[in-house]
Design an enzyme around this catalytic site. Structure first.
Site, short mmCIF file in Angstrom:
data_model
loop_
_atom_site.label_atom_id
_atom_site.label_comp_id
_atom_site.label_asym_id
_atom_site.label_seq_id
_atom_site.Cartn_x
_atom_site.Cartn_y
_atom_site.Cartn_z
N TYR A 44 54.70 21.52 -9.42
CA TYR A 44 53.64 21.53 -8.35
C TYR A 44 53.56 19.68 -8.76
CZ TYR A 44 50.07 20.11 -4.83
OH TYR A 44 49.68 20.19 -4.21
N ILE B 158 50.55 9.61 10.64
CA ILE B 158 49.94 11.08 9.61
C ILE B 158 51.36 11.71 9.56
CG2 ILE B 158 48.72 12.86 9.34
CD1 ILE B 158 46.47 11.08 11.38
N ASN C 3 50.69 12.73 4.01
CA ASN C 3 49.85 14.51 3.99
C ASN C 3 50.78 15.07 3.85
OD1 ASN C 3 48.07 15.87 4.70
ND2 ASN C 3 49.41 16.08 6.09
N VAL D 192 41.26 23.27 -0.96
CA VAL D 192 40.96 23.52 0.25
C VAL D 192 41.15 23.85 1.47
CG1 VAL D 192 41.26 21.12 2.13
CG2 VAL D 192 41.82 20.41 -0.33
N LYS E 222 53.32 16.07 -7.67
CA LYS E 222 51.64 15.37 -7.62
C LYS E 222 51.20 14.05 -8.83
CE LYS E 222 50.57 16.93 -3.30
NZ LYS E 222 50.45 16.33 -2.82
N ASP F 265 61.59 16.16 9.43
CA ASP F 265 61.11 16.90 8.21
C ASP F 265 61.58 15.81 7.60
OD1 ASP F 265 62.19 18.33 5.80
OD2 ASP F 265 63.05 19.78 6.68
N ARG G 150 59.22 4.23 2.57
CA ARG G 150 60.40 3.31 2.13
C ARG G 150 60.72 2.53 4.30
NH1 ARG G 150 63.10 -0.21 3.12
NH2 ARG G 150 65.42 -1.57 2.03
P1 NDP Z 1 49.02 22.88 5.03
O1 NDP Z 1 50.14 23.72 4.61
O2 NDP Z 1 47.47 23.30 6.18
O3 NDP Z 1 49.80 21.41 5.71
C1 NDP Z 1 50.89 21.20 4.70
C2 NDP Z 1 51.37 20.32 6.40
O4 NDP Z 1 52.93 19.44 5.24
C3 NDP Z 1 51.93 20.70 8.08
O5 NDP Z 1 51.33 20.27 8.50
C4 NDP Z 1 53.65 20.66 7.21
O6 NDP Z 1 53.89 20.39 8.51
C5 NDP Z 1 53.57 19.51 6.86
N1 NDP Z 1 54.81 19.77 5.64
C6 NDP Z 1 55.34 20.91 4.78
N2 NDP Z 1 56.20 20.46 4.72
C7 NDP Z 1 57.18 19.47 5.37
C8 NDP Z 1 58.62 18.93 6.30
N3 NDP Z 1 59.25 19.02 4.82
N4 NDP Z 1 58.11 17.72 6.37
C9 NDP Z 1 57.39 17.57 7.75
N5 NDP Z 1 56.25 17.99 7.29
C10 NDP Z 1 56.07 19.13 5.98
O7 NDP Z 1 48.68 21.94 3.65
P2 NDP Z 1 47.77 20.93 3.51
O8 NDP Z 1 46.87 20.34 4.99
O9 NDP Z 1 46.50 21.35 2.60
O10 NDP Z 1 48.28 20.29 2.93
C11 NDP Z 1 48.82 18.49 2.85
C12 NDP Z 1 48.73 18.15 1.28
O11 NDP Z 1 47.67 18.13 0.82
C13 NDP Z 1 49.97 18.31 0.44
O12 NDP Z 1 49.92 16.84 0.45
C14 NDP Z 1 49.23 19.23 -0.03
O13 NDP Z 1 49.88 18.72 -1.76
C15 NDP Z 1 47.84 17.68 -0.10
N6 NDP Z 1 47.32 18.84 -1.31
C16 NDP Z 1 46.31 20.02 -0.64
C17 NDP Z 1 44.77 20.82 -0.86
C18 NDP Z 1 44.44 22.04 -1.01
O14 NDP Z 1 44.28 22.77 -1.49
N7 NDP Z 1 45.23 22.75 0.70
C19 NDP Z 1 45.00 20.54 -2.28
C20 NDP Z 1 45.57 18.68 -2.85
C21 NDP Z 1 46.48 18.39 -2.21
P3 NDP Z 1 55.85 21.55 8.89
O15 NDP Z 1 55.12 22.83 8.01
O16 NDP Z 1 55.45 22.08 10.70
O17 NDP Z 1 56.32 20.64 9.06
C1 8X3 Z 2 46.50 21.21 -4.28
C2 8X3 Z 2 45.42 21.87 -5.38
O1 8X3 Z 2 44.50 22.96 -7.68
O2 8X3 Z 2 46.45 24.09 -6.04
O3 8X3 Z 2 46.67 20.21 -4.92
O4 8X3 Z 2 46.76 22.33 -7.45
S1 8X3 Z 2 45.94 23.21 -6.96
#
Ligand code: NDP
Ligand code: 8X3
Length: 255
Positions: free
Chosen positions: A154, A8, A88, A187, A158, A61, A122
């Site tokens: 953004y 994950i 994710n 979320v 997506k 990263d 990949r």
């Molecule tokens: P959070 O900000 O809570 O979590 C994002 C996670 O991504 C963190 O663990 C962060 O870890 C990691 N991350 C960000 N950049 C990097 C990087 N360069 N390398 C490795 N890890 C990285 O947000 P969410 O849990 O909401 O987001 C998770 C996914 O869900 C994303 O893809 C987001 O686009 C998607 N999403 C979110 C929604 C929302 O409304 N919240 C709705 C739809 C989709 P760290 O900073 O420690 O590296």
């Molecule tokens: C995150 C949800 O509505 O901000 O992907 O695009 S929204």
């Protein structure tokens, strides 16, 4: 039966962290990664103790192409049998009109959400091919279905995840690998704080007067997809809060 292993990305917060908990509760061994090593290391200890599973925590990263390749190539043999990859890690930066967009924000979103997902996939899909099975679950978004005001880049990132999911599914079908996407609406995680560059008040206002999804709602959907029978691929799930009908159509009880 030997335990399955899930990898994950972005497990230090939000959906990834919740997914780590739920996969652990489901008996999976885990590889969890993020840039904030202390968070994933702490989570690994907690999950190992709570669920008697094995957890490998990696500082990674996803934008760093050579680090992704070398970290995955260096996985001990015991960790190379990855059954499920949850792509994710991702973020949004800024919510402004195109003409005012910061190019550094655009780079960060595309490098993370698109290129990072590609680099990780990949590196891991050849291991799945070698194992003769696997499941890649991408975390997309409603932003991959619609484009909204101030969200061009953004949403583009997506939409790219959606296209990559479909392309991977076509290319990897012959190897018995499932490729799926879960596409959430709003979320409540650290997502909005990151989008608004740390402005917690603005982040909180995103959810004013409505009930967003919790990270756990998305995580349980991902686990459900991962646990489908071998011959079933839950290919795409659009997961919305009841208060949200479309990207910008949200029922709010404004005071
Ligand atoms: P959070 O900000 O809570 O979590 C994002 C996670 O991504 C963190 O663990 C962060 O870890 C990691 N991350 C960000 N950049 C990097 C990087 N360069 N390398 C490795 N890890 C990285 O947000 P969410 O849990 O909401 O987001 C998770 C996914 O869900 C994303 O893809 C987001 O686009 C998607 N999403 C979110 C929604 C929302 O409304 N919240 C709705 C739809 C989709 P760290 O900073 O420690 O590296
Ligand atoms: C995150 C949800 O509505 O901000 O992907 O695009 S929204």
């Amino acid at each position: 039966m030997p335990s399955k292993t899930a990898f994950i990305t972005g497990a230090s917060s939000g959906i990834g962290q919740a997914a780590a908990h739920q996969f652990a509760a489901g008996g999976f061994d885990l590889i969890i990664s993020a840039r904030r090593k202390s968070r994933v290391a702490e989570l690994a200890c907690l999950l190992e103790e709570q669920y008697q599973i094995k957890v490998l925590a990696l500082e990674l990263d996803v934008r760093d192409r050579s680090a992704v390749a070398s970290t995955i190539a260096a996985l001990p043999k015991r960790w190379q049998g990855i059954d499920v990859l949850v792509n994710n890690a991702g973020l949004s930066r800024g919510l402004v009109t195109f003409d005012e967009g910061l190019i550094s924000d655009w780079d960060e979103m595309i490098d993370t959400n698109v290129k990072g997902l590609l680099y990780v996939s990949r590196a891991i899909t050849p291991l799945m091919i070698k194992n003769g099975a696997g499941h890649v679950i991408n975390v997309g978004s409603i932003a991959g279905h619609e484009v909204y005001l101030n969200g061009a880049v953004y949403c583009a990132s997506k939409h790219a995840v959606d296209a990559i999911t479909k392309g991977m599914r076509i290319d990897l079908c012959q190897h018995g690998i499932k490729v799926s996407t879960v596409d959430p609406g709003l979320v409540n995680t650290e997502f909005s704080k990151v989008r608004f560059h740390g402005d917690q008040q603005r982040a909180d206002s995103t959810y004013n007067g409505m009930t967003p999804l919790a990270a756990e709602d998305v995580a349980s959907t991902i686990l459900w997809m991962a646990q489908a029978p071998a011959h079933v691929n839950i290919a795409e799930v659009l997961l919305l809060p009841t208060d949200q009908a479309a990207a910008t159509v949200v029922k709010r009880n404004d005071k």
